[in-house]
Design a protein around this motif. Structure first.
Motif, short mmCIF file in Angstrom:
data_model
loop_
_atom_site.label_atom_id
_atom_site.label_comp_id
_atom_site.label_asym_id
_atom_site.label_seq_id
_atom_site.Cartn_x
_atom_site.Cartn_y
_atom_site.Cartn_z
N GLU A 1 2.16 6.09 -3.03
CA GLU A 1 3.12 7.02 -3.61
C GLU A 1 2.92 7.12 -5.13
O GLU A 1 2.89 8.20 -5.69
CB GLU A 1 4.55 6.55 -3.30
CG GLU A 1 5.58 7.57 -3.70
CD GLU A 1 6.90 7.34 -2.98
OE1 GLU A 1 7.04 6.29 -2.33
OE2 GLU A 1 7.77 8.22 -3.08
N SER B 1 -11.95 6.10 9.43
CA SER B 1 -11.40 7.45 9.48
C SER B 1 -11.05 7.78 10.93
O SER B 1 -11.93 8.01 11.75
CB SER B 1 -12.42 8.43 8.93
OG SER B 1 -11.99 9.73 9.14
N PHE C 1 -7.31 0.39 0.57
CA PHE C 1 -7.01 0.71 1.97
C PHE C 1 -7.70 2.01 2.38
O PHE C 1 -8.34 2.09 3.41
CB PHE C 1 -5.50 0.82 2.18
CG PHE C 1 -5.14 0.97 3.63
CD1 PHE C 1 -4.87 -0.14 4.40
CD2 PHE C 1 -5.14 2.22 4.23
CE1 PHE C 1 -4.58 -0.01 5.75
CE2 PHE C 1 -4.85 2.36 5.56
CZ PHE C 1 -4.56 1.23 6.32
N GLU D 1 -10.46 2.05 5.25
CA GLU D 1 -9.86 2.55 6.48
C GLU D 1 -10.92 3.22 7.34
O GLU D 1 -11.74 4.00 6.83
CB GLU D 1 -8.80 3.57 6.08
CG GLU D 1 -8.08 4.21 7.22
CD GLU D 1 -7.21 5.35 6.69
OE1 GLU D 1 -6.21 5.63 7.34
OE2 GLU D 1 -7.53 5.94 5.66
N PRO E 1 0.13 2.30 5.82
CA PRO E 1 0.34 2.64 4.41
C PRO E 1 1.50 3.60 4.17
O PRO E 1 1.84 3.85 3.01
CB PRO E 1 -0.98 3.30 3.99
CG PRO E 1 -1.95 2.93 5.02
CD PRO E 1 -1.19 2.70 6.28
N ALA F 1 -3.11 11.69 -8.63
CA ALA F 1 -3.70 12.65 -7.69
C ALA F 1 -4.04 13.98 -8.36
O ALA F 1 -4.97 14.66 -7.95
CB ALA F 1 -2.77 12.89 -6.52
N ASN G 1 -7.46 13.67 -7.08
CA ASN G 1 -7.26 14.18 -5.71
C ASN G 1 -6.52 13.12 -4.87
O ASN G 1 -6.70 11.94 -5.06
CB ASN G 1 -8.62 14.57 -5.10
CG ASN G 1 -8.58 14.82 -3.61
OD1 ASN G 1 -8.37 13.92 -2.82
ND2 ASN G 1 -8.76 16.05 -3.23
N VAL G 2 -5.64 13.59 -3.98
CA VAL G 2 -4.81 12.65 -3.21
C VAL G 2 -5.61 11.62 -2.46
O VAL G 2 -5.16 10.49 -2.26
CB VAL G 2 -3.90 13.33 -2.17
CG1 VAL G 2 -2.56 13.62 -2.74
CG2 VAL G 2 -4.55 14.50 -1.55
N ALA G 3 -6.80 12.02 -1.99
CA ALA G 3 -7.58 11.07 -1.23
C ALA G 3 -8.54 10.31 -2.14
O ALA G 3 -9.45 9.63 -1.67
CB ALA G 3 -8.35 11.78 -0.13
N PRO H 1 4.22 15.59 -7.00
CA PRO H 1 2.77 15.43 -7.04
C PRO H 1 2.02 16.71 -6.71
O PRO H 1 2.45 17.49 -5.85
CB PRO H 1 2.49 14.36 -5.97
CG PRO H 1 3.67 14.28 -5.13
CD PRO H 1 4.80 14.95 -5.80
N VAL H 2 0.94 16.93 -7.41
CA VAL H 2 0.02 18.02 -7.09
C VAL H 2 -1.35 17.37 -7.04
O VAL H 2 -1.66 16.55 -7.88
CB VAL H 2 0.05 19.09 -8.19
CG1 VAL H 2 -1.01 20.14 -7.92
CG2 VAL H 2 1.42 19.72 -8.27
N SER H 3 -2.14 17.74 -6.06
CA SER H 3 -3.44 17.11 -5.96
C SER H 3 -4.52 17.99 -6.56
O SER H 3 -4.47 19.21 -6.45
CB SER H 3 -3.77 16.86 -4.49
OG SER H 3 -5.13 16.51 -4.37
N ALA H 4 -5.51 17.33 -7.21
CA ALA H 4 -6.71 18.08 -7.59
C ALA H 4 -7.37 18.56 -6.32
O ALA H 4 -7.26 17.93 -5.28
CB ALA H 4 -7.66 17.17 -8.37
N ALA I 1 0.82 -1.21 0.00
CA ALA I 1 0.00 0.00 0.00
C ALA I 1 0.85 1.26 0.00
O ALA I 1 0.48 2.28 -0.61
CB ALA I 1 -0.93 -0.01 1.21
N ALA I 2 2.01 1.22 0.68
CA ALA I 2 2.84 2.43 0.76
C ALA I 2 3.35 2.80 -0.63
O ALA I 2 3.28 3.97 -1.04
CB ALA I 2 4.01 2.20 1.71
N VAL J 1 8.13 4.82 3.99
CA VAL J 1 8.17 5.90 3.01
C VAL J 1 9.09 7.00 3.51
O VAL J 1 9.13 7.32 4.70
CB VAL J 1 6.75 6.47 2.78
CG1 VAL J 1 6.80 7.71 1.91
CG2 VAL J 1 5.87 5.40 2.15
N ARG K 1 -0.11 9.17 -5.78
CA ARG K 1 0.13 10.62 -5.63
C ARG K 1 0.81 11.18 -6.86
O ARG K 1 0.51 12.28 -7.30
CB ARG K 1 0.99 10.89 -4.39
CG ARG K 1 0.22 10.83 -3.10
CD ARG K 1 1.01 11.44 -1.96
NE ARG K 1 2.19 10.69 -1.59
CZ ARG K 1 2.18 9.63 -0.77
NH1 ARG K 1 1.04 9.21 -0.26
NH2 ARG K 1 3.29 9.01 -0.47
N ILE K 2 1.76 10.41 -7.41
CA ILE K 2 2.53 10.93 -8.54
C ILE K 2 1.74 10.87 -9.84
O ILE K 2 1.78 11.79 -10.63
CB ILE K 2 3.86 10.16 -8.67
CG1 ILE K 2 4.71 10.43 -7.42
CG2 ILE K 2 4.61 10.56 -9.92
CD1 ILE K 2 5.93 9.55 -7.33
#
Lengths: 269, 539
Positions: A156, A231, A225, A229, B91, A163, A167-169, B305-308, A151-152, B95, A159-160
């Motif tokens: 990553e 929250s 995950f 998860e 997770p 995202a 969006n990151v989430a 990285p840039v997030s929306a 998952a880690a 890192v 994100r690259i």
């Protein structure tokens, strides 16, 4: 790094050409996509050929003629309404029909998700039919869909690569002209994988050179995950970040405190 | 009303008799003569109105911020050295991230109560700035900034700016993707400044962005410099509130010379103490049930990285929005330099806006030529032009603010991003004029209605047939108290253009009288005593 699809563009322009050009174009398209794809990932192309069964291809053809041909053409050649499906592969069909995007109902900037209209069997028949006409990305193998990778690493990579649109989430985000990258919560493992290899609409392709199948498995693991998860901080406010937090504090935070101030000062009268 | 006026002595606290407390108080007093101050302070009268408590909300949330912030400093490490995360959040295990990020994760996952305190700190910060904002609006729309309180307005506004600076520096500390994106925007803005921009950016970040210095530097600002200045200005602000005494709304028995309300000691202090715990409690409740800034979802910052949906906290939103509202291509090359007006224009406009708000009390005083002291607040409708200006300012700010969430507005209401931006651009330019016009008309209409009611009473809804066959509606007269509220305001006249001592009419005077005419030209005079007597005929 991203290879944008040209298929849809060429389909859109074709309306203005000589009818014979269609045939030529299809032939060229077939060879180009088929050939290029075989070069890029022979592994996925092979797996696909093993599962074709004649009966279900015929079922699929009937379903296709009844539900999809008005837009995509009787021979998958596409129309002014819709792109050609030659070489999109079983994965694209499984994704598009399995998420309810197809059959598309109204012409919009983007085919939205809606309740799925076919049973799993019907979807796989459709997929097999489309794949039987020309090879393309196959439905991914189970071993990459167990959401049990790293998952880690997946987070990553997400994100690259993802995202900036999603969006990151994974809460989704806006693109230009009313298009959008949807939220990725609640999307099945197979559909996530298929989205990466078939690149629906404005999404770029992530072929196996960009992200190996193991990387894709990791990304799926990370997304699953996030989805499952608990929250830890409490209600996540749709994971929309500072805007949701700001609205919350103004409406509910300050709102409840003002209610208290009114109450305190009213008591004295 | 069960209120005491200032002239009535309040219960004295430092009673010099009996018991241990008495002795202790005496001991203290003999060495510090503090009882004088306590008495003086305790006798201050604080009028009762909910809107007067907004400043207190800000004060109390600041106290919560200080308490929770101190806790966080025990565990947060402001270093950008890289480590491999090894805490309990799976997770992110292994890192690579900065120590700042890793220690924030530790606070969230491995330190008992850490997440609660972190969330309280952040929620309290949002509440802090929000309550300052609302407090400022109250002060503006009631004219509480007029003489002698102009300076306190300025101090208060500086506090608002400092609060935003505190917020922004805090937001950037965890070194996650979101805060890094925010810093990247700031870096871009700074680099957009002609000539010196790049140098300033290098100075700030200690080299090329993001460098390894910025978190440590922001930390010093966040926990040392800014709070020190903030506390100083806060103390000044409060001293001024005591020196000036509190303003009050017009009402029977309330004049420019007195304050009607509760003495601070004991009633008011008890209430305020209770109120502190309520504010604390609300923040704690919110922090327990609602996530804020889940950095573990965002992951560690690295510049790729840039997030929306990247947004700053709400109070910086207006600046982010201003950047989004600039049309494209406002950039050109001149003298071998790139002039980024897509960055400079928002900077200049926001700068002007901030300065105008900061000095508004002086502008209004100059235009109206009003040099008297004011302790009775205006009802917003009774100062139509000011209220309209305020509404225009709020609209302008709101357009920028909303623009910061243009992408979310687009996805959530199924609109196009371009459509949202264009609509907000229109709102930014035209909105203030529309808001000004509508607000002014509404104020005047309300004033007219007040005057009508003061003269003729309420419509009772009771229709009576007169012997002659005529139908009339009976109007209930107001009682004295109600009427007082409606008629006790001042109606101003424009400053008259007069030659100065040398017999000349200067351009400045001309400008001023023109502005003054604009300020006061539409006005409704309060019902006078004579009108009241003659108009008071029961229907």
């Amino acid at each position: 790094m991203f290879t944008k699809k040209k298929r849809q563009d060429s389909a859109a322009k074709r309306g203005r050409r000589h009818p014979l050009a269609n045939v030529a174009l299809i032939a060229i398209g077939l060879i180009a996509t088929g050939g290029a794809y075989a070069g890029i990932s022979s592994a996925t192309a092979q797996t696909e050929s093993t599962v074709v069964s004649q009966a279900s291809v015929e079922d699929g053809e009937k379903l296709f003629q009844a539900n999809c041909a008005t837009c995509h053409g009787f021979n998958l050649e596409g129309s002014d309404e819709a792109p050609s499906l030659i070489g999109v592969g079983a994965a694209a069909v499984d994704f598009q029909v399995g998420t309810g995007r197809m059959p598309m109902q109204a012409h919009n900037v983007q085919a939205p998700e809606k309740p799925v209209q076919f049973t799993d069997d019907q979807i796989s028949s459709l997929a097999e039919y489309v794949a039987s006409v020309a090879p393309g990305p196959a439905i991914p193998e189970e071993q990459y869909l167990d959401a049990d990778g790293d998952a880690a690493n997946g987070a990553e990579l997400f994100r690259i690569n993802c995202a900036m649109c999603h969006n990151v989430a994974g809460a989704g985000g806006a693109l230009t002209e009313g298009k959008y990258a949807p939220s990725l919560m609640g999307v099945s493992e197979a559909h996530i994988y298929e989205a990466m290899i078939t690149a629906p609409q404005n999404m770029p392709v992530f072929n196996d050179m960009n992200l190996s199948p193991e990387d894709k498995r990791d990304i799926i693991t990370a997304l699953k995950f996030m989805e499952n998860e608990v929250s830890v901080g409490g209600h996540p406010l749709s994971s929309l970040g500072p805007v949701a937090e700001g609205l919350f504090i103004w409406i509910f935070g300050l709102g409840s405190i003002i209610a208290v101030t009114v109450w305190i000062t009213a008591k004295s009268n | 009303m069960s209120t005491a006026t200032a002239s009535q002595a309040s219960a004295s606290t430092a009673k010099k008799s009996g018991g241990f407390t008495g002795k202790a108080a005496n001991y203290l007093d003999e060495r510090t003569s503090i009882s004088g101050a306590v008495k003086e302070f305790g006798r201050k009268v604080f009028p009762d109105h909910w809107s007067f408590l907004l400043g207190e909300v800000a004060l109390f949330s600041f106290v919560v911020i200080l308490l929770t912030g101190s806790f966080l400093t025990f565990f947060f490490q402001a270093s950008m050295a890289e480590v491999h995360y090894d805490g309990s959040y799976v997770p992110l295990k292994g890192v690579e991230m900065s120590i700042a990020m890793a220690s924030t994760l530790d606070i969230s996952f491995d330190i008992r109560g850490g997440l609660l305190v972190r969330q309280m700190h952040h929620w309290a910060a949002l509440l802090f700035v929000a309550s300052i904002g609302l407090h400022m609006l109250r002060v503006f729309f009631t004219g509480a900034f007029r003489k002698p309180r102009e300076l306190n307005w300025v101090i208060g506004f500086v506090l608002f700016i400092l609060a935003m600076a505190e917020g922004f520096t805090g937001y950037s500390l965890p070194d996650d993707v979101l805060s890094g994106n925010g810093l990247r925007i700031i870096d871009g803005i700074i680099k957009g400044i002609p000539l010196v921009g790049t140098w300033i950016s290098f100075l700030l970040f200690g080299g090329e962005f993001p460098g390894t210095a910025i978190v440590g530097r922001l930390y010093t600002l966040h926990i040392l410099l800014l709070p020190a200045i903030l506390v100083l200005f806060l103390a000044l602000h409060l001293v001024f509130v005591i020196v000036h005494k509190h303003t009050q709304y017009a009402g029977p028995g309330r004049t420019e010379k007195n304050v009607v309300g509760f003495p601070i000691l004991p009633v008011y202090a008890a209430k305020a103490g209770g109120f502190f715990f309520i504010v604390f409690g609300v923040i704690a409740l919110i922090a327990s049930f609602f996530t804020i800034n889940p950095i573990w979802n965002y992951g560690p910052y690295d510049p790729s990285p840039v997030s929306a949906g990247t947004q700053p906290d709400w109070y910086i939103g207006f600046a982010d929005g201003a950047l989004r509202l600039v049309p494209p291509h406002w950039e050109f090359v001149l003298f071998d330099r790139t002039w980024s007006f897509n960055i400079l224009a928002p900077l200049i406009i926001i700068g002007i806006f901030i300065v105008l708000v900061l000095i508004y009390p002086f502008i209004e005083a100059w235009i109206t030529g009003d040099k008297r002291e004011h302790h009775i607040l205006d009802r917003p409708r009774n100062a139509p032009t000011r209220t309209a200006i305020g509404a225009a300012g709020v609209t302008f700010y709101a357009a920028m603010w909303a623009a910061a969430s243009s992408d979310l507005i687009a996805t959530h209401f199924h609109l196009t991003m371009e459509g949202v931006i264009h609509a907000l651009q229109a709102m930014l330019i035209l909105g203030p004029f529309v808001a000004y016009f509508i607000t002014k008309r509404v104020c005047l209409a309300l004033q007219k209605k007040d005057r009508e009611i003061a003269l003729h009473g309420f419509e009772s809804g009771r229709i009576v047939r007169l012997p002659g066959g005529e139908f009339i509606e009976v109007h209930e007269p107001l009682d004295e108290y109600e009427r007082w509220r409606l008629v006790s305001f001042e109606s101003h006249a424009p400053v008259i253009l007069r030659p100065n001592a040398e017999g000349k009419i200067t351009n400045k005077a001309r400008l001023r009288s023109a502005l003054s005419r604009w300020f006061f030209e539409d006005r409704i005079a309060p019902a006078t005593k004579k009108e009241l007597e003659s108009g008071h005929d029961g229907h």
